[in-house]
Design a protein around this motif. Structure first.
Motif, PDB file in Angstrom:
ATOM      1  N   TYR A  94     -37.470 114.569  36.745  1.00 34.47           N
ATOM      2  CA  TYR A  94     -36.275 114.208  37.497  1.00 34.47           C
ATOM      3  C   TYR A  94     -36.628 114.050  38.963  1.00 34.47           C
ATOM      4  O   TYR A  94     -37.495 114.759  39.491  1.00 34.47           O
ATOM      5  N   ARG A  95     -35.916 113.154  39.621  1.00 35.03           N
ATOM      6  CA  ARG A  95     -36.004 113.037  41.084  1.00 35.03           C
ATOM      7  C   ARG A  95     -34.696 113.555  41.646  1.00 35.03           C
ATOM      8  O   ARG A  95     -33.605 113.170  41.189  1.00 35.03           O
ATOM      9  N   TRP A  96     -34.795 114.420  42.668  1.00 29.62           N
ATOM     10  CA  TRP A  96     -33.611 115.060  43.227  1.00 29.62           C
ATOM     11  C   TRP A  96     -33.610 114.852  44.724  1.00 29.62           C
ATOM     12  O   TRP A  96     -34.331 115.526  45.458  1.00 29.62           O
ATOM     13  N   GLU A  97     -32.764 113.925  45.164  1.00 32.31           N
ATOM     14  CA  GLU A  97     -32.639 113.682  46.597  1.00 32.31           C
ATOM     15  C   GLU A  97     -31.624 114.657  47.176  1.00 32.31           C
ATOM     16  O   GLU A  97     -30.653 115.043  46.499  1.00 32.31           O
ATOM     17  N   THR A  98     -31.820 114.993  48.421  1.00 32.32           N
ATOM     18  CA  THR A  98     -30.934 115.940  49.109  1.00 32.32           C
ATOM     19  C   THR A  98     -29.495 115.451  49.031  1.00 32.32           C
ATOM     20  O   THR A  98     -29.234 114.258  49.225  1.00 32.32           O
ATOM     21  N   ALA A  99     -28.589 116.375  48.733  1.00 32.06           N
ATOM     22  CA  ALA A  99     -27.141 116.113  48.662  1.00 32.06           C
ATOM     23  C   ALA A  99     -26.747 115.196  47.508  1.00 32.06           C
ATOM     24  O   ALA A  99     -25.615 114.712  47.455  1.00 32.06           O
ATOM     25  N   LYS A 100     -27.657 114.956  46.592  1.00 33.00           N
ATOM     26  CA  LYS A 100     -27.318 114.165  45.394  1.00 33.00           C
ATOM     27  C   LYS A 100     -27.617 114.996  44.156  1.00 33.00           C
ATOM     28  O   LYS A 100     -28.098 116.126  44.237  1.00 33.00           O
ATOM     29  N   SER A 101     -27.350 114.420  42.990  1.00 36.81           N
ATOM     30  CA  SER A 101     -27.648 115.130  41.741  1.00 36.81           C
ATOM     31  C   SER A 101     -29.020 114.687  41.219  1.00 36.81           C
ATOM     32  O   SER A 101     -29.472 113.579  41.520  1.00 36.81           O
TER      33      SER A 101
ATOM     34  N   ARG B 287     -42.878 101.753  40.933  1.00 40.42           N
ATOM     35  CA  ARG B 287     -44.122 102.309  41.503  1.00 40.42           C
ATOM     36  C   ARG B 287     -44.431 103.720  41.000  1.00 40.42           C
ATOM     37  O   ARG B 287     -45.425 104.319  41.392  1.00 40.42           O
ATOM     38  N   ILE B 288     -43.569 104.247  40.157  1.00 40.73           N
ATOM     39  CA  ILE B 288     -43.738 105.620  39.672  1.00 40.73           C
ATOM     40  C   ILE B 288     -44.197 105.586  38.223  1.00 40.73           C
ATOM     41  O   ILE B 288     -43.666 104.821  37.414  1.00 40.73           O
ATOM     42  N   SER B 289     -45.186 106.403  37.915  1.00 38.53           N
ATOM     43  CA  SER B 289     -45.640 106.505  36.528  1.00 38.53           C
ATOM     44  C   SER B 289     -45.942 107.960  36.212  1.00 38.53           C
ATOM     45  O   SER B 289     -46.069 108.793  37.114  1.00 38.53           O
ATOM     46  N   ALA B 290     -46.013 108.261  34.917  1.00 36.59           N
ATOM     47  CA  ALA B 290     -46.288 109.629  34.488  1.00 36.59           C
ATOM     48  C   ALA B 290     -47.136 109.602  33.236  1.00 36.59           C
ATOM     49  O   ALA B 290     -47.047 108.682  32.426  1.00 36.59           O
ATOM     50  N   THR B 291     -47.975 110.638  33.104  1.00 34.52           N
ATOM     51  CA  THR B 291     -48.791 110.804  31.905  1.00 34.52           C
ATOM     52  C   THR B 291     -48.520 112.176  31.320  1.00 34.52           C
ATOM     53  O   THR B 291     -48.022 113.075  32.000  1.00 34.52           O
TER      54      THR B 291
ATOM     55  N   PRO C 234     -40.367 105.636  52.294  1.00 28.82           N
ATOM     56  CA  PRO C 234     -39.478 106.713  52.752  1.00 28.82           C
ATOM     57  C   PRO C 234     -38.393 107.059  51.730  1.00 28.82           C
ATOM     58  O   PRO C 234     -38.020 108.223  51.606  1.00 28.82           O
ATOM     59  N   GLU C 235     -37.918 106.073  50.984  1.00 28.14           N
ATOM     60  CA  GLU C 235     -36.862 106.352  49.986  1.00 28.14           C
ATOM     61  C   GLU C 235     -37.370 107.155  48.791  1.00 28.14           C
ATOM     62  O   GLU C 235     -36.576 107.599  47.957  1.00 28.14           O
ATOM     63  N   ASP C 236     -38.692 107.361  48.694  1.00 22.80           N
ATOM     64  CA  ASP C 236     -39.239 108.228  47.645  1.00 22.80           C
ATOM     65  C   ASP C 236     -39.123 109.696  48.026  1.00 22.80           C
ATOM     66  O   ASP C 236     -39.399 110.572  47.200  1.00 22.80           O
ATOM     67  N   SER C 237     -38.748 109.981  49.259  1.00 23.57           N
ATOM     68  CA  SER C 237     -38.615 111.365  49.709  1.00 23.57           C
ATOM     69  C   SER C 237     -37.559 112.071  48.872  1.00 23.57           C
ATOM     70  O   SER C 237     -36.398 111.655  48.823  1.00 23.57           O
ATOM     71  N   ALA C 238     -37.973 113.122  48.207  1.00 22.83           N
ATOM     72  CA  ALA C 238     -37.094 113.850  47.279  1.00 22.83           C
ATOM     73  C   ALA C 238     -37.878 115.028  46.724  1.00 22.83           C
ATOM     74  O   ALA C 238     -39.082 115.154  46.980  1.00 22.83           O
ATOM     75  N   THR C 239     -37.184 115.839  45.952  1.00 22.14           N
ATOM     76  CA  THR C 239     -37.870 116.870  45.170  1.00 22.14           C
ATOM     77  C   THR C 239     -38.023 116.350  43.750  1.00 22.14           C
ATOM     78  O   THR C 239     -37.068 115.837  43.167  1.00 22.14           O
ATOM     79  N   TYR C 240     -39.223 116.465  43.216  1.00 21.23           N
ATOM     80  CA  TYR C 240     -39.512 115.977  41.865  1.00 21.23           C
ATOM     81  C   TYR C 240     -39.646 117.191  40.950  1.00 21.23           C
ATOM     82  O   TYR C 240     -40.476 118.065  41.164  1.00 21.23           O
TER      83      TYR C 240
ATOM     84  N   ARG D  84     -41.695 119.026  46.573  1.00 23.72           N
ATOM     85  CA  ARG D  84     -40.884 118.373  47.602  1.00 23.72           C
ATOM     86  C   ARG D  84     -41.758 117.361  48.333  1.00 23.72           C
ATOM     87  O   ARG D  84     -42.726 117.739  48.992  1.00 23.72           O
ATOM     88  N   LEU D  85     -41.410 116.092  48.202  1.00 23.21           N
ATOM     89  CA  LEU D  85     -42.189 115.021  48.826  1.00 23.21           C
ATOM     90  C   LEU D  85     -41.452 114.480  50.036  1.00 23.21           C
ATOM     91  O   LEU D  85     -40.261 114.168  49.959  1.00 23.21           O
ATOM     92  N   GLN D  86     -42.175 114.365  51.123  1.00 26.61           N
ATOM     93  CA  GLN D  86     -41.618 113.729  52.314  1.00 26.61           C
ATOM     94  C   GLN D  86     -42.528 112.567  52.705  1.00 26.61           C
ATOM     95  O   GLN D  86     -43.738 112.753  52.874  1.00 26.61           O
ATOM     96  N   VAL D  87     -41.942 111.385  52.819  1.00 26.94           N
ATOM     97  CA  VAL D  87     -42.696 110.187  53.171  1.00 26.94           C
ATOM     98  C   VAL D  87     -42.229 109.719  54.536  1.00 26.94           C
ATOM     99  O   VAL D  87     -41.033 109.464  54.736  1.00 26.94           O
ATOM    100  N   THR D  88     -43.146 109.619  55.479  1.00 29.19           N
ATOM    101  CA  THR D  88     -42.769 109.199  56.820  1.00 29.19           C
ATOM    102  C   THR D  88     -43.407 107.853  57.150  1.00 29.19           C
ATOM    103  O   THR D  88     -44.426 107.463  56.566  1.00 29.19           O
ATOM    104  N   LEU D  89     -42.807 107.189  58.121  1.00 27.60           N
ATOM    105  CA  LEU D  89     -43.274 105.849  58.535  1.00 27.60           C
ATOM    106  C   LEU D  89     -44.588 105.961  59.288  1.00 27.60           C
ATOM    107  O   LEU D  89     -44.863 106.971  59.939  1.00 27.60           O
TER     108      LEU D  89
END
Lengths: 113, 112
Positions: free
Chosen positions: B36-43, B61-65, B82-88, B107-112
């Motif tokens: 699951y991807r969990w962005e702040t203040a969302k479900s 751009r996301i894959s899993a094994t 930056p929009e990938d910033s979330a808790t996985y 918790r992933l943070q992507v900066t410019l």
């Protein structure tokens, strides 16, 4: 896109009071769940509901907790006598099968004071 | 109680970097593994549900094994934005129950 709706978004209650958290799952889903996350901790399972009955519950889900699906659309979690340690974000989720991802609601933040 | 571990706990990358996280879980009685991807203040939002050993799933751009024999799964993000910033979060489903046991998340943070 169908979504799971939870109300209220925030609830503050006094210790010992009863609270009811409400959820409207996706209409054609069969499995319903309540999870919670205490601040800084993991998301933890509370209860699952299938075919109009509880299918599994965790140790957290003691006699103070109950769930109901009163009218075929709503799914409620009741905490009879809240404790301070019940303060958490409570999430409702539904799914169509075990191999499908859950759809989560946006949560109810419960604060017990 | 199932022991589900995710690493790293947090990650800070720059836009364009590729990254990956690990989820480890007990391999016995395995049924499915959810991401699951969990962005702040969302479900939390479902990314993948994987069931077969060797399974690989992709969504943009996301894959899993998945390796069910040794009990781990990797999530990869190629060219982070930056929009990938979330808790996985990963969560295995075991035995006959439908409940999920969640890890602590990365918790992933992507900066410019």
């Amino acid at each position: 896109e169908p979504e799971v709706t939870q109300t209220p978004s925030h609830q503050v209650t006094q210790m010992g009071q009863e609270v009811i958290l409400r959820c409207v799952p996706i209409s054609n889903h069969l499995y319903f769940y309540w999870y919670r996350q205490i601040l800084g901790q993991k998301v933890e399972f509370l209860v699952s509901f299938y075919n109009n009955e509880i299918s599994e519950k965790s140790e957290i889900f003691d006699d103070q907790f109950s769930v109901e699906r009163p009218d075929g659309s709503n799914f409620t979690l009741k905490i009879r006598s809240t404790k301070l340690e019940d303060s958490a974000m409570y999430f409702c989720a539904s799914s169509n099968a075990r191999v499908y991802g859950y759809t989560f609601g946006s949560g109810t933040r419960l604060t017990v004071v | 109680i199932l022991n589900v571990e995710q690493s790293p706990q947090s990650l800070h990358v720059q836009e364009g970097d590729s990254t990956n996280f690990t989820c480890s879980f007990p391999s016995s009685n395995f049924y499915a593994l959810h991401w699951y991807r969990w962005e702040t203040a969302k479900s939390p939002e479902a990314l993948f549900v994987m069931t077969l050993n060797g399974d690989e799933k992709k969504k943009g751009r996301i894959s899993a094994t998945l390796n069910t024999k040794e009990g781990y799964s990797y999530l990869y993000i190629k060219g982070s934005q930056p929009e990938d910033s979330a808790t996985y979060l990963c969560a295995p489903n075991t035995g006959t129950a439908s409940k999920l046991t969640f890890g602590t998340g990365t918790r992933l943070q992507v900066t410019l």
